[in-house]
Design a protein around this motif. Structure first.
Motif, PDB file in Angstrom:
ATOM      1  N   TRP A  72     -65.702 -73.452 -58.494  1.00 49.43           N
ATOM      2  CA  TRP A  72     -65.180 -73.714 -57.157  1.00 49.43           C
ATOM      3  C   TRP A  72     -63.809 -73.083 -56.977  1.00 49.43           C
ATOM      4  O   TRP A  72     -62.946 -73.176 -57.854  1.00 49.43           O
ATOM      5  CB  TRP A  72     -65.094 -75.221 -56.913  1.00 49.43           C
ATOM      6  N   ASN A  73     -63.629 -72.458 -55.827  1.00 51.81           N
ATOM      7  CA  ASN A  73     -62.346 -71.876 -55.453  1.00 51.81           C
ATOM      8  C   ASN A  73     -61.630 -72.804 -54.475  1.00 51.81           C
ATOM      9  O   ASN A  73     -62.272 -73.515 -53.696  1.00 51.81           O
ATOM     10  CB  ASN A  73     -62.547 -70.512 -54.789  1.00 51.81           C
ATOM     11  N   THR A  74     -60.310 -72.774 -54.481  1.00 48.61           N
ATOM     12  CA  THR A  74     -59.535 -73.608 -53.568  1.00 48.61           C
ATOM     13  C   THR A  74     -58.491 -72.765 -52.851  1.00 48.61           C
ATOM     14  O   THR A  74     -58.012 -71.754 -53.370  1.00 48.61           O
ATOM     15  CB  THR A  74     -58.821 -74.757 -54.302  1.00 48.61           C
TER      16      THR A  74
ATOM     17  N   ALA B 238     -62.133 -80.165 -57.696  1.00 46.02           N
ATOM     18  CA  ALA B 238     -62.942 -78.952 -57.878  1.00 46.02           C
ATOM     19  C   ALA B 238     -63.586 -78.896 -59.251  1.00 46.02           C
ATOM     20  O   ALA B 238     -64.623 -78.226 -59.438  1.00 46.02           O
ATOM     21  CB  ALA B 238     -62.081 -77.715 -57.649  1.00 46.02           C
ATOM     22  N   SER B 239     -63.020 -79.606 -60.218  1.00 42.62           N
ATOM     23  CA  SER B 239     -63.576 -79.575 -61.577  1.00 42.62           C
ATOM     24  C   SER B 239     -64.741 -80.538 -61.757  1.00 42.62           C
ATOM     25  O   SER B 239     -65.411 -80.500 -62.794  1.00 42.62           O
ATOM     26  CB  SER B 239     -62.474 -79.922 -62.580  1.00 42.62           C
TER      27      SER B 239
ATOM     28  N   LEU C 147     -62.495 -75.804 -50.136  1.00 35.13           N
ATOM     29  CA  LEU C 147     -63.088 -75.927 -51.462  1.00 35.13           C
ATOM     30  C   LEU C 147     -64.399 -75.152 -51.369  1.00 35.13           C
ATOM     31  O   LEU C 147     -65.262 -75.505 -50.556  1.00 35.13           O
ATOM     32  CB  LEU C 147     -63.332 -77.406 -51.791  1.00 35.13           C
TER      33      LEU C 147
ATOM     34  N   GLN D 224     -67.593 -72.490 -53.121  1.00 36.11           N
ATOM     35  CA  GLN D 224     -68.307 -71.790 -54.180  1.00 36.11           C
ATOM     36  C   GLN D 224     -68.284 -70.285 -53.930  1.00 36.11           C
ATOM     37  O   GLN D 224     -68.476 -69.497 -54.856  1.00 36.11           O
ATOM     38  CB  GLN D 224     -69.749 -72.290 -54.272  1.00 36.11           C
TER      39      GLN D 224
ATOM     40  N   GLU E   6     -57.569 -79.428 -57.231  1.00 34.59           N
ATOM     41  CA  GLU E   6     -58.091 -78.792 -58.435  1.00 34.59           C
ATOM     42  C   GLU E   6     -58.846 -79.803 -59.297  1.00 34.59           C
ATOM     43  O   GLU E   6     -59.874 -79.483 -59.891  1.00 34.59           O
ATOM     44  CB  GLU E   6     -56.947 -78.162 -59.240  1.00 34.59           C
TER      45      GLU E   6
END
Length: 313
Positions: A68-70, A61-62, A85, A87, A58
């Motif tokens: 962004w999804n994980t 992803a930031s 990871l 989009q 996470e």
């Protein structure tokens, strides 16, 4: 256009974990370097490996621009796992764990211990782009790095080394068979229509027997005489994109000063004609050996990513 990649992030833990960076500054530097490469290639989906803390993914992803999804599979005994990871929205998430039912349990040590499932579960996910469903498999097979009793990385003698090399090879082959069974389910008998991508750290090179398990039936590889001829095998086979990478860049790890391509993208027939480009990202990596503790902590990862772009529709 859709971009799909795979990358071993090398022990992505938050600071203070045994396998992670020890200070906040080192951790931030790792995240910044990983994020810079991700931003450069901007994949719709990146299949990630060696994620320790879910929170660390996470954190990563930031960093790049965008939303962004994980998603992550269960961890192995060392606490690392595979995942995505992305989009794009991720749906149909499922783990691949068990070896095929008719495969005998696999011996893993001199004590006769056996296993019937993957040490690190693989994870499947689906995205939809340009009206096309694409099923993805993120997998990380057994390492070629041999571990001996009591956590040793050096054998007591050559007999022990040979035996544990066999145990590791058998385990990696069984894991490849498990992933291949999962791929068969996703292909659903028609890889000409169903788009499937295996995105994995397979821990061996394109011609290795374990890697080849995921491709069969053979005879139609990129660049071969059979590629241009359709046959019944097209419905079941997978194509490794390795031959489409520029030859001088055709490696993802440097082991004992020799480049190795051990991270792979494989596609079903539905995507073979859609491939626009394949790259290993141009990331500098130093040579590694058999001692994982000897790594340069200044590098983000000991692997390069593999990223492919596809023209859909």
């Amino acid at each position: 256009m859709v971009a799909i990649g795979t990358w071993n992030l090398e022990n992505l833990f938050r600071p203070g974990e045994d396998s992670g960076r020890q200070t906040d500054a080192e951790y931030d530097a790792k995240l910044d370097a990983l994020a810079a490469t991700i931003a450069e290639h901007s994949p719709d989906v990146l299949a990630v490996k060696e994620v320790g803390d879910p929170e660390a993914l996470e954190d990563l992803a930031s960093r790049p621009e965008g939303s962004w999804n994980t998603a992550l599979a269960d961890p192995d005994g060392r606490g690392i796992r595979v995942g995505f990871l992305a989009q794009s929205a991720l749906t149909s998430l499922e783990q691949i764990i068990d070896f095929p039912e008719t495969l005998a349990p696999v011996q893993v040590d001199d004590e006769g211990s056996t296993i019937t499932a993957m040490g690190r579960p693989a994870l499947t996910a689906r995205i939809r782009k340009a009206g096309t469903n694409i099923d993805l498999v993120s997998a990380h097979l057994k390492s070629k790095l041999l571990t001996y009793p009591s956590g040793r990385f050096s054998p007591r003698d050559e007999g022990e080394r040979a035996r544990y090399a066999v145990y590791a090879l058998h385990r990696r082959a069984a894991e490849a068979a498990a992933v291949r069974a999962g791929v068969d389910d996703l292909l659903d008998g028609d890889g000409r229509q169903n788009a499937v991508i295996v995105a994995g750290d397979l821990n061996d090179e394109p011609q290795a027997a374990t890697t080849q398990i995921l491709l069969d039936p053979g005879g139609s590889e990129f660049g071969s005489g059979g590629y241009e001829r359709e046959d019944q095998g097209d419905a079941a086979r997978m194509w490794n994109l390795a031959p489409l990478i520029d030859e001088e860049q055709r490696f993802t790890r440097v082991y004992r000063s020799r480049g190795e391509l051990i991270d792979h993208l494989m596609v079903s027939h539905a995507l073979t004609e859609a491939v626009e480009s394949v790259t290993t990202g141009g990331v500098d990596v130093s040579s590694v050996a058999d001692s994982p503790g000897a790594r340069d902590s200044g590098e983000a990862s000991d692997h390069r990513p593999v990223v492919a772009t596809f023209e859909l529709g």
